[in-house]
Design a protein around this motif. Structure first.
Motif, PDB file in Angstrom:
ATOM      1  N   LEU A 441     -12.385  13.485 -44.064  1.00  0.00           N
ATOM      2  CA  LEU A 441     -13.066  14.637 -43.482  1.00  0.00           C
ATOM      3  C   LEU A 441     -13.936  15.336 -44.524  1.00  0.00           C
ATOM      4  O   LEU A 441     -15.034  15.810 -44.207  1.00  0.00           O
ATOM      5  N   GLU A 442     -13.459  15.404 -45.764  1.00  0.00           N
ATOM      6  CA  GLU A 442     -14.255  15.999 -46.839  1.00  0.00           C
ATOM      7  C   GLU A 442     -15.550  15.231 -47.048  1.00  0.00           C
ATOM      8  O   GLU A 442     -16.594  15.819 -47.306  1.00  0.00           O
ATOM      9  N   PHE A 443     -15.472  13.899 -46.910  1.00  0.00           N
ATOM     10  CA  PHE A 443     -16.661  13.073 -47.143  1.00  0.00           C
ATOM     11  C   PHE A 443     -17.569  12.993 -45.922  1.00  0.00           C
ATOM     12  O   PHE A 443     -18.735  12.641 -46.040  1.00  0.00           O
ATOM     13  N   SER A 444     -17.049  13.284 -44.738  1.00  0.00           N
ATOM     14  CA  SER A 444     -17.824  13.083 -43.505  1.00  0.00           C
ATOM     15  C   SER A 444     -18.969  14.068 -43.344  1.00  0.00           C
ATOM     16  O   SER A 444     -19.810  13.896 -42.461  1.00  0.00           O
ATOM     17  N   SER A 445     -19.022  15.091 -44.174  1.00  0.00           N
ATOM     18  CA  SER A 445     -20.139  16.050 -44.085  1.00  0.00           C
ATOM     19  C   SER A 445     -21.416  15.475 -44.681  1.00  0.00           C
ATOM     20  O   SER A 445     -22.499  16.021 -44.486  1.00  0.00           O
ATOM     21  N   ASP A 446     -21.285  14.359 -45.396  1.00  0.00           N
ATOM     22  CA  ASP A 446     -22.442  13.733 -46.029  1.00  0.00           C
ATOM     23  C   ASP A 446     -22.804  12.456 -45.275  1.00  0.00           C
ATOM     24  O   ASP A 446     -21.939  11.613 -45.006  1.00  0.00           O
ATOM     25  N   SER A 464     -10.229   6.040 -34.445  1.00  0.00           N
ATOM     26  CA  SER A 464     -10.258   6.201 -32.983  1.00  0.00           C
ATOM     27  C   SER A 464      -8.853   6.125 -32.407  1.00  0.00           C
ATOM     28  O   SER A 464      -8.503   6.871 -31.492  1.00  0.00           O
ATOM     29  N   SER A 465      -8.043   5.226 -32.951  1.00  0.00           N
ATOM     30  CA  SER A 465      -6.662   5.110 -32.490  1.00  0.00           C
ATOM     31  C   SER A 465      -5.880   6.382 -32.782  1.00  0.00           C
ATOM     32  O   SER A 465      -5.115   6.862 -31.942  1.00  0.00           O
ATOM     33  N   MET A 466      -6.080   6.938 -33.962  1.00  0.00           N
ATOM     34  CA  MET A 466      -5.397   8.190 -34.305  1.00  0.00           C
ATOM     35  C   MET A 466      -5.865   9.336 -33.423  1.00  0.00           C
ATOM     36  O   MET A 466      -5.069  10.174 -32.986  1.00  0.00           O
ATOM     37  N   ALA A 467      -7.165   9.387 -33.150  1.00  0.00           N
ATOM     38  CA  ALA A 467      -7.706  10.485 -32.339  1.00  0.00           C
ATOM     39  C   ALA A 467      -7.137  10.468 -30.930  1.00  0.00           C
ATOM     40  O   ALA A 467      -7.010  11.518 -30.287  1.00  0.00           O
ATOM     41  N   LEU A 478      -7.445  16.034 -36.563  1.00  0.00           N
ATOM     42  CA  LEU A 478      -8.175  15.749 -37.802  1.00  0.00           C
ATOM     43  C   LEU A 478      -9.059  14.508 -37.636  1.00  0.00           C
ATOM     44  O   LEU A 478     -10.229  14.506 -38.037  1.00  0.00           O
ATOM     45  N   ALA A 479      -8.484  13.455 -37.052  1.00  0.00           N
ATOM     46  CA  ALA A 479      -9.253  12.227 -36.844  1.00  0.00           C
ATOM     47  C   ALA A 479     -10.429  12.467 -35.914  1.00  0.00           C
ATOM     48  O   ALA A 479     -11.541  11.962 -36.135  1.00  0.00           O
ATOM     49  N   GLU A 480     -10.196  13.259 -34.874  1.00  0.00           N
ATOM     50  CA  GLU A 480     -11.281  13.582 -33.941  1.00  0.00           C
ATOM     51  C   GLU A 480     -12.394  14.347 -34.640  1.00  0.00           C
ATOM     52  O   GLU A 480     -13.590  14.116 -34.380  1.00  0.00           O
ATOM     53  N   GLU A 481     -12.023  15.235 -35.534  1.00  0.00           N
ATOM     54  CA  GLU A 481     -13.025  16.009 -36.271  1.00  0.00           C
ATOM     55  C   GLU A 481     -13.864  15.112 -37.175  1.00  0.00           C
ATOM     56  O   GLU A 481     -15.082  15.271 -37.286  1.00  0.00           O
ATOM     57  N   VAL A 482     -13.213  14.135 -37.822  1.00  0.00           N
ATOM     58  CA  VAL A 482     -13.948  13.185 -38.657  1.00  0.00           C
ATOM     59  C   VAL A 482     -14.951  12.403 -37.813  1.00  0.00           C
ATOM     60  O   VAL A 482     -16.122  12.243 -38.179  1.00  0.00           O
ATOM     61  N   LEU A 483     -14.483  11.905 -36.665  1.00  0.00           N
ATOM     62  CA  LEU A 483     -15.353  11.100 -35.804  1.00  0.00           C
ATOM     63  C   LEU A 483     -16.526  11.916 -35.261  1.00  0.00           C
ATOM     64  O   LEU A 483     -17.645  11.407 -35.150  1.00  0.00           O
ATOM     65  N   LYS A 484     -16.287  13.171 -34.930  1.00  0.00           N
ATOM     66  CA  LYS A 484     -17.382  14.020 -34.436  1.00  0.00           C
ATOM     67  C   LYS A 484     -18.435  14.242 -35.516  1.00  0.00           C
ATOM     68  O   LYS A 484     -19.633  14.306 -35.222  1.00  0.00           O
TER      69      LYS A 484
END
Length: 1032
Positions: A441-446, A464-467, A478-484
């Motif tokens: 999630l920290e890296f997904s902003s880039d 996706s499985s975790m979300a 958390l997984a959903e936030e990363v994917l979004k």
């Protein structure tokens, strides 16, 4: 007072005593559900028994034995329940330790009392109200299921684990979890140490007299856990040092209120220094108490509340912190650089890295510049298995915090942290997986980081499985936030779609620019999609894809996408509703500039749509509104077929087959194909070297042969191609479906007698008979494949040609290979009514020929040429066979022309109840060969009597009374009219038969009416009407 009344009085006293205990008020307010519910049952039982006692004729009245038995059982079980319920009066922790066994015991007591209550029925027969109360109570108690809550059960197992003798020392994390769960179960806050301590003291009193070692171990464990829980940390910095490595703080570094090193020291009017937040809390408390703010140390009333930063002290504290951080960084580098890595000291290093990053963000650069970030990443890469999931979690937590420093984040990416984090997504602990997702999630902003994450194999699938896993909502969110975050990046749309995240792709396909739509359509066309994904995309984007077909630039991409989606049968309706057929028709027939590839895609898509009957049958296939079954559309297909490419030809023939298979218009479509010279066009494809094209051509030719067998035969005869079908059938190198279709086509052709002799020569018939016998043996009791079923249908159809053209030479083959037995074996074929119909018609032909042979034998002088026929029926046995009641001549037990001797009559009678009308008609026709009237009325009556004994006549009459006007009614009434000529007395009283004959006489066709009239005349239900006998 009798002994019986004395016994009942004693039992009632015992029950009332137990109920008084069970109805005690404190059970109604218990924290646990089972005692509350059981107490409510006890209240109801108390009222019911009081009612029973008052309702007896006298206090000393005796009860029946069954009631005494019930009272005795109730008394015993209530006494046991009192003991169980008393345990709920103890402390809550004691109840949690034994909650499952207590709940089980109450359940057993409840069910037992319910059963005893049922025996009281005889004592309350005259008291309906009381009887209902007892019955209701018995039913409620029988259905009652006492359960403990999930949290209670969880705590129960935890406490039991602590009571095991082999239990190792519990970690601090587990101890905290135990206290939290226990506090929840007790209904108190975890921070309420006093109340927790009080409950543990209650447990000590509860088990004071117990000899259970497990209970004592639980008590000792809880006392130790609570003691650790109450201890406050002794380092205000939050950093962990080894031995004397820490530089101790000066006394003036500590806040008088918090006893911790100050972070933001401020000076008051009294010259005393405090932590800013701490003194503010004190001031607020003073204001809340309605008093003047004071200095906590001196007690001086402050005239000014100004807080001045103590710059000198703050600088000294900062210097002290920096020196301690440098010490910890050096220790951390040393431990992380050891070869081999010593796991014992790693946890402290990781905790310090995390605390430095969180508590002193300005010191992150020291950790980074010392190379600790690189060392932690290398540890995860090289020593992941040896350090275990706990330390991996700690390492990820430290990196998550350090990732807030941009330079540290870049270093992590260079060292390949994304791959390591993705590997931890399948870690053995939830904590490790959660930390890995937080790091991503920290890296997904880039954007560049997102692309790197997406490129890692399996990353998006795991996320996706975790979300979608709602069992762990925190991790799921958390997984959903990363994917979004990743869905915002253009370059990874295809990666997301491959992982099942289609929203970015679908949104761009529906709302993007033309170029974006084309790109998204290309992705859809190139992906391997699951059925659910195909349906999702079709529902949201089918109309957009169809609209794109009008754009030459987007036509190829959208056509590939539509072809991919059409692979799911359920999408046919969605695509048709999106007006895809006119667009495909335009590409296939009208657009001259369309490439061969696009025409092939259009034809393949259309072939997928018409593979099964559906909405396309009623839809417009072109802009003029013509349907796919229309003459113009069929002609267009036939016109394009010879000129099309090989793949396109396969799809066009597939389309023709799908349209011609439509239940709505199969006959008209077949007629259009014939009138458009489609038979001439299609038959040459039977010799094509391309296997798939040839298979499709055979499928379509088979379908056409069912209606236009004569036309196909006329087309094949001039070029001597009839043998082509036989050769294909015998070619074991060809596909099973191709061979079975060839058999069915040949069976459907009207062959002349010479063609039957030529094509169906003895060796070929032997091969057919052997194949059918082998198939029956191998498939007995098991379902067979569709090609095998089709082959069976074709081979039986070929044998029908033999049975229609019987002669002395073929008769020997019939007997040698027991064709009548082969036909009989197929009568119970479960899944293909056509097979049963063909088998019945084969029996009909053999039986009919047997009647003609029998008629010839019954003549006074038999021509010499018929001896072979008689020998076939009668055999050469030296013993004279008994006379067959059907044929009135001796028939051998293995006769191949006698339905009676070959045991075929009962299976045919059973098929009169078949669900398929064509099978019923064939069965009636076969049985009708047994009632053809002969010159001797006595012989005919013998045959009818035999059929009566076999149940044939009753079965036919029952069928006749149930059928509606039509061919089946016509066939059955013909047979009934023949039967009634010699057997009418018993049936003259059958009103259902008479009524059915009257209805047939009123509403049937001409033949039906004539036979119904004759039958009614035979039953003497019509007067003054000619009784002439007619035949169909």
């Amino acid at each position: 007072m009798t002994s019986s009344s004395a016994s009942s009085s004693t039992l009632l006293d015992s029950i009332h005593t137990s109920l008084a205990d069970l109805c005690a008020p404190h059970y109604d307010h218990s924290s646990f559900d089972p005692p509350r519910r059981f107490s409510s049952f006890a209240h109801r039982l108390q009222l019911a028994l009081t009612h029973l006692t008052r309702s007896t004729s006298s206090p000393d009245a005796a009860f029946p034995p069954s009631v005494l038995t019930a009272l005795r059982g109730i008394a015993a079980d209530l006494s046991a329940a009192v003991k169980t319920m008393s345990s709920y009066s103890k402390g809550k922790i004691f109840v949690l330790i034994h909650c499952l066994s207590l709940c089980k015991s109450l359940n057993e007591n409840t069910v037992a009392v319910s059963g005893w209550l049922a025996l009281l029925d005889s004592a309350v027969e005259d008291l309906p109200d009381l009887r209902k109360k007892i019955a209701d109570l018995s039913g409620d108690m029988k259905q009652a299921q006492f359960k403990v809550t999930e949290n209670e059960e969880r705590v129960h197992h935890t406490l039991r684990k602590e009571g095991e003798a082999t239990q190792t020392k519990t970690s601090k994390a587990v101890e905290s979890a135990i206290i939290m769960d226990l506090a929840r179960a007790l209904g108190i806050e975890p921070e309420n140490h006093a109340e927790l301590s009080k409950q543990i003291k209650v447990l000590r009193n509860d088990i004071a007299g117990s000899n259970s070692a497990s209970e004592r171990r639980i008590l000792v464990s809880l006392e130790r856990i609570l003691e650790n829980w109450a201890v406050q940390p002794n380092f205000a910095t939050g950093l962990e040092f080894e031995d004397d490595a820490q530089i101790s703080p000066f006394k003036n570094f500590l806040c008088p209120l918090t006893k911790e090193v100050m972070r933001d020291p401020v000076v008051l009017q009294s010259s005393q220094t405090y932590e800013r937040s701490a003194i503010k809390y004190w001031f607020e408390r003073c204001f809340d108490d309605g008093r003047e703010p004071t200095c906590p140390v001196t007690g001086q009333v402050l005239q000014s509340l100004e807080l001045k930063r103590n710059i000198g002290l703050a600088g000294a504290i900062e210097e002290w912190v920096n020196r301690n951080v440098e010490i910890l960084v050096k220790i951390g580098v040393q431990k992380l650089s050891e070869e081999p890595l010593m796991v014992d000291g790693i946890e402290g290093v990781l905790d310090n890295v995390y605390n430095i990053s969180e508590e002193y963000p300005h010191c992150r650069f020291r950790v980074r510049n010392a190379g600790i970030v690189v060392l932690i990443v290398k540890m995860l890469r090289n020593s992941s298995k040896s350090i275990g999931t706990h330390l991996r979690s700690k390492a990820l937590v430290a990196l998550v915090s350090m990732a807030k420093d941009e330079e540290s984040k870049e270093i992590m990416l260079q060292e390949g942290i994304t791959r390591l984090a993705i590997h931890s997504l399948i870690g053995s602990s939830e904590k490790e997986r959660e930390c890995a997702v937080k790091l991503l999630l920290e890296f997904s902003s880039d954007e560049a980081c997102c692309i790197k994450i997406a490129s890692e194999k399996g990353a998006l699938v795991l996320l996706s499985s975790m979300a979608g896993n709602l069992e762990h909502p925190g991790l799921s969110n958390l997984a959903e936030e990363v994917l979004k975050q990743m869905e915002k990046v253009e370059g990874i749309v295809q990666h997301l779609a491959a992982a099942g995240r289609f929203n970015p792709l679908l949104t761009r396909l529906c709302e993007g620019s033309e170029n974006v739509k084309i790109e998204m359509a290309s992705i859809v066309g190139s992906m391997t999609l699951t059925n659910s994904s195909k349906e999702q995309i079709a529902r949201q984007c089918a109309k957009i894809l169809v609209e794109m077909l009008s754009n030459p630039e987007g036509r190829a991409a959208s056509l590939k996408a539509l072809y991919n989606l059409s692979g799911l049968d359920d999408n046919a309706t969605i695509l048709v509703d999106s007006a895809v057929l006119p667009a495909l028709t335009g590409i296939l027939f009208i657009n001259q500039d369309t490439t061969l590839e696009l025409k092939e895609l259009a034809a393949s898509t259309m072939a997928n749509i018409v593979s099964n009957p559906g909405h396309w049958e009623l839809a417009s296939a072109d802009k003029e509104g013509n349907s796919m079954q229309s003459e113009s559309f069929i002609y267009n297909l036939l016109g394009v077929l010879p000129l099309a490419s090989l793949p396109c030809q396969i799809s066009i023939i597939h389309i023709l087959y799908g349209i011609a298979s439509s239940p709505q218009a199969s006959e008209s479509v077949a007629c259009h194909i014939k009138s458009g010279e489609g038979i001439k066009t299609i038959l040459p494809f039977l010799e094509q070297p391309e296997v798939e094209l040839r298979i499709q051509a055979y499928r379509l030719a088979r379908l056409l042969s069912e209606r236009f067998g004569q036309d196909i035969a006329d087309e094949l005869r001039p070029c001597y191609k009839l043998s082509l079908l036989k050769d294909k059938l015998l070619d074991d190198q060809s596909a099973d479906s191709e061979r079975s279709d060839a058999a069915c086509i040949l069976a459907n052709l009207p062959l002349s007698e010479d063609e039957v002799k030529t094509l169906l020569e003895v060796n070929f018939v032997i091969w057919i008979a052997t194949t059918l016998k082998n198939q029956h043996q191998t498939s007995s009791g098991r379902s067979i494949s569709r090609p095998a079923s089709s082959m069976l249908e074709g081979l039986l159809g070929l044998l029908l040609h033999i049975t229609k053209n019987l002669n002395p030479k073929t008769l020997s083959t019939v007997k040698e290979h027991s064709l009548i037995t082969i036909f009989r074996h197929q009568l119970n074929y479960p899944s293909n009514p056509r097979v049963k119909q063909l088998a019945i018609l084969g029996l009909k032909n053999l039986s009919g020929y047997g009647r003609s042979v029998a008629a010839m034998q019954s003549e006074p002088q038999l021509p010499h040429g018929l001896c072979s026929h008689l020998m076939f029926m009668c055999g050469r046995s030296s013993l004279e066979p008994s006379t067959c009641p059907i044929h009135n001549i001796p028939c051998e037990e293995d006769s191949q022309l006698c339905l009676l001797k070959s045991n075929c009559i009962k299976p045919l009678v059973d098929l009169l109840n078949d669900n398929t009308t064509s099978v019923q008609i064939a069965a009636v026709e076969a049985l009708s060969t047994l009632v053809i009237e002969t010159s001797s009325s006595s012989n005919f009556k013998g045959a009818v009597d035999e059929l009566e004994q076999l149940g044939v006549i009753d079965a036919v009459i029952t069928l006749f009374t149930e059928v509606r006007p039509g061919e089946l009614q016509e066939r059955t009434v013909w047979m009934i009219e023949r039967i009634l000529r010699v057997e009418n007395h018993r049936h003259s009283l059958n009103q259902a038969l008479v009524w059915a004959l009257v209805e047939a006489f009123k509403h049937g066709n001409a033949n039906t009416k004539r036979n119904a009239q004759d039958a009614l005349t035979s039953l003497k239900q019509l007067s003054g009407v000619s009784g002439n006998r007619r035949s169909l």
